[in-house]
Write an enzyme that holds these catalytic residues in place. Structure first.
Site, PDB file in Angstrom:
ATOM      1  N   TYR A  57       0.823  -1.204   0.000  1.00 40.09           N
ATOM      2  CA  TYR A  57       0.000   0.000   0.000  1.00 40.09           C
ATOM      3  C   TYR A  57       0.861   1.261   0.000  1.00 40.09           C
ATOM      4  CZ  TYR A  57      -3.650  -3.288   1.562  1.00 40.09           C
ATOM      5  OH  TYR A  57      -4.515  -4.341   1.682  1.00 40.09           O
ATOM      6  N   HIS A 123       0.108 -11.929   1.517  1.00 37.61           N
ATOM      7  CA  HIS A 123      -0.889 -11.100   0.837  1.00 37.61           C
ATOM      8  C   HIS A 123      -1.531 -11.834  -0.344  1.00 37.61           C
ATOM      9  CE1 HIS A 123      -1.714  -6.560  -0.186  1.00 37.61           C
ATOM     10  NE2 HIS A 123      -2.799  -7.291  -0.305  1.00 37.61           N
ATOM     11  N   SER A 202     -13.294  -4.940   2.066  1.00 39.67           N
ATOM     12  CA  SER A 202     -14.305  -4.360   1.161  1.00 39.67           C
ATOM     13  C   SER A 202     -15.723  -4.797   1.515  1.00 39.67           C
ATOM     14  CB  SER A 202     -13.986  -4.704  -0.301  1.00 39.67           C
ATOM     15  OG  SER A 202     -12.759  -4.143  -0.699  1.00 39.67           O
ATOM     16  N   PRO A 203     -16.126  -4.723   2.792  1.00 34.88           N
ATOM     17  CA  PRO A 203     -17.488  -5.123   3.164  1.00 34.88           C
ATOM     18  C   PRO A 203     -18.554  -4.178   2.625  1.00 34.88           C
ATOM     19  CG  PRO A 203     -16.424  -4.067   5.029  1.00 34.88           C
ATOM     20  CD  PRO A 203     -15.367  -4.232   3.965  1.00 34.88           C
ATOM     21  N   ARG A 206     -16.517  -2.027  -2.143  1.00 39.87           N
ATOM     22  CA  ARG A 206     -15.672  -1.014  -2.782  1.00 39.87           C
ATOM     23  C   ARG A 206     -16.466   0.254  -3.080  1.00 39.87           C
ATOM     24  NH1 ARG A 206     -10.873  -3.690  -3.945  1.00 39.87           N
ATOM     25  NH2 ARG A 206     -11.032  -5.944  -4.116  1.00 39.87           N
ATOM     26  N   PHE A 208     -19.796   0.351  -3.572  1.00 43.40           N
ATOM     27  CA  PHE A 208     -21.077   0.078  -4.226  1.00 43.40           C
ATOM     28  C   PHE A 208     -22.220   0.045  -3.216  1.00 43.40           C
ATOM     29  CE2 PHE A 208     -24.252  -3.102  -5.670  1.00 43.40           C
ATOM     30  CZ  PHE A 208     -24.719  -2.433  -6.790  1.00 43.40           C
ATOM     31  N   ALA A 210     -22.727   1.778  -0.621  1.00 39.20           N
ATOM     32  CA  ALA A 210     -22.876   3.044   0.100  1.00 39.20           C
ATOM     33  C   ALA A 210     -24.142   3.736  -0.404  1.00 39.20           C
ATOM     34  CB  ALA A 210     -21.653   3.925  -0.115  1.00 39.20           C
TER      35      ALA A 210
END
Length: 338
Positions: A57, A123, A202-203, A206, A208, A210
């Site tokens: 990251y 990872h 990503s619960p 990403r 979507f 929201a």
């Protein structure tokens, strides 16, 4: 409200953690560093204590920002980071050789300004290195006191079991949401059998899941959702939008936001599930934290399960390149579309 904490390893943490990827990259330009540090401090002040980052990251910058912003609170934090996906000379690499894993850990310790990382994941699987060898390196790091627990990320049930035969796997990190149900194929059952936590990244799909949902038309040109995640392609995205109608109605019924509902749904999937939504928005940071206070009935969970049945999603989870780097099980419809 008194929120029940959840166990990971021998620690109990707030049920909702903070994923620290997009403060540095992935969904467009990184946050200005003063804002990123302020967001991390705000998260700690709210009560977040599980912070999840990775070598990749921001090419290490996410780890550095956590060390800079939260180093003084190290004893109050559960820190997770990841190796194998890393960088060399400013370029992304995939290397699961034991000696590379150990060197990556030393570098992460310095960036995080700590003597030990609580949870250290592989990872991604390295197809050129047996999972047993890579997990063996994590076992050595545990013995040396450099890390406390070993984890895997974006791998299937077979690799989880193979890894666990070498050393206990404390956590499996997988994408898991109403929109992405792949862990339900095999990984969740394997986690339950092995006493492994499922860390759900990503619960909120990403963005979507929201309200309003993330709109690809507004994404920055560097946003990886445009290139790697087919469900955000214009034709697929339009087909997925009707899924949100039931989520909005349920959120109104429960008395929460759609994002809170989505996170609460993951929490309802088992006491070993710990969602780690990421955000660069202070309002969303607070909203995600509050999701731990939302309780769904078994009937509400079942209705959401049915409405978001995996085959109703339009498009595969990853494009061919993205799928090639993971071993998480796929649904048949994803293979057909991939």
């Amino acid at each position: 409200m008194n929120v029940q904490r959840r166990k990971i390893g021998d620690r109990e943490v707030y049920p909702v953690g903070l994923g620290c990827m997009n403060i540095c990259h992935a969904y467009g330009p990184p946050l200005p560093e003063d804002e990123a540090r302020a967001l991390l401090v705000k998260a700690f002040d709210l009560g977040y204590d599980f912070f999840d980052t990775a070598t990749l990251y921001g090419f290490g910058r996410s780890e550095e920002l956590i060390g800079e912003a939260l180093g003084a609170h190290r004893q109050d934090l559960f820190l997770a980071s990841k190796c194998v996906l890393g960088f060399r000379d400013g370029k992304r690499i995939l290397d699961g050789r034991p000696e590379v894993i150990k060197a990556a850990c030393e570098a992460s310790l310095k960036r995080l300004k700590t003597d030990v990382i609580d949870l250290y994941y592989l990872h991604r699987p390295d197809p050129n290195v047996p999972i047993e060898d890579s997990v063996g390196a994590l076992a050595d790091l545990v013995s040396e006191g450099k890390i406390r627990f070993a984890g895997l990320s974006e791998m299937g049930a077979e690799q989880l079991r193979r890894g666990a035969a070498v050393h206990p796997i404390t956590a499996m990190q997988s994408e898991y949401s109403l929109w992405v149900r792949n862990p339900e194929i095999a990984v969740m059952q394997a986690c339950e059998e092995l006493g492994t936590a499922l860390v759900a990244f990503s619960p909120v799909g990403r963005g979507f899941l929201a309200d309003p949902p993330a709109d690809p038309a507004t994404f920055h040109e560097t946003d990886m959702r445009l290139s790697i995640f087919p469900r955000f392609k214009a034709e697929n995205y339009a087909g997925n939008l009707p899924l949100l109608d039931a989520a909005k109605a349920m959120a109104e019924e429960v008395g929460c936001s759609v994002a809170e509902l989505a996170i609460a749904w993951t929490l309802a999937k088992g006491p070993n599930v710990l969602p780690i939504p990421g955000t660069t928005n202070l309002k969303h940071l607070e909203e995600n934290f509050r999701a731990a206070e939302v309780t769904l009935t078994s009937d509400q969970v079942a209705r959401l399960d049915a409405h978001f049945a995996p085959e109703r999603a339009v498009g595969p989870r990853y494009n061919a390149m993205g799928q090639a780097s993971v071993t998480t099980e796929m649904y048949d419809f994803e293979r057909a579309d991939g």
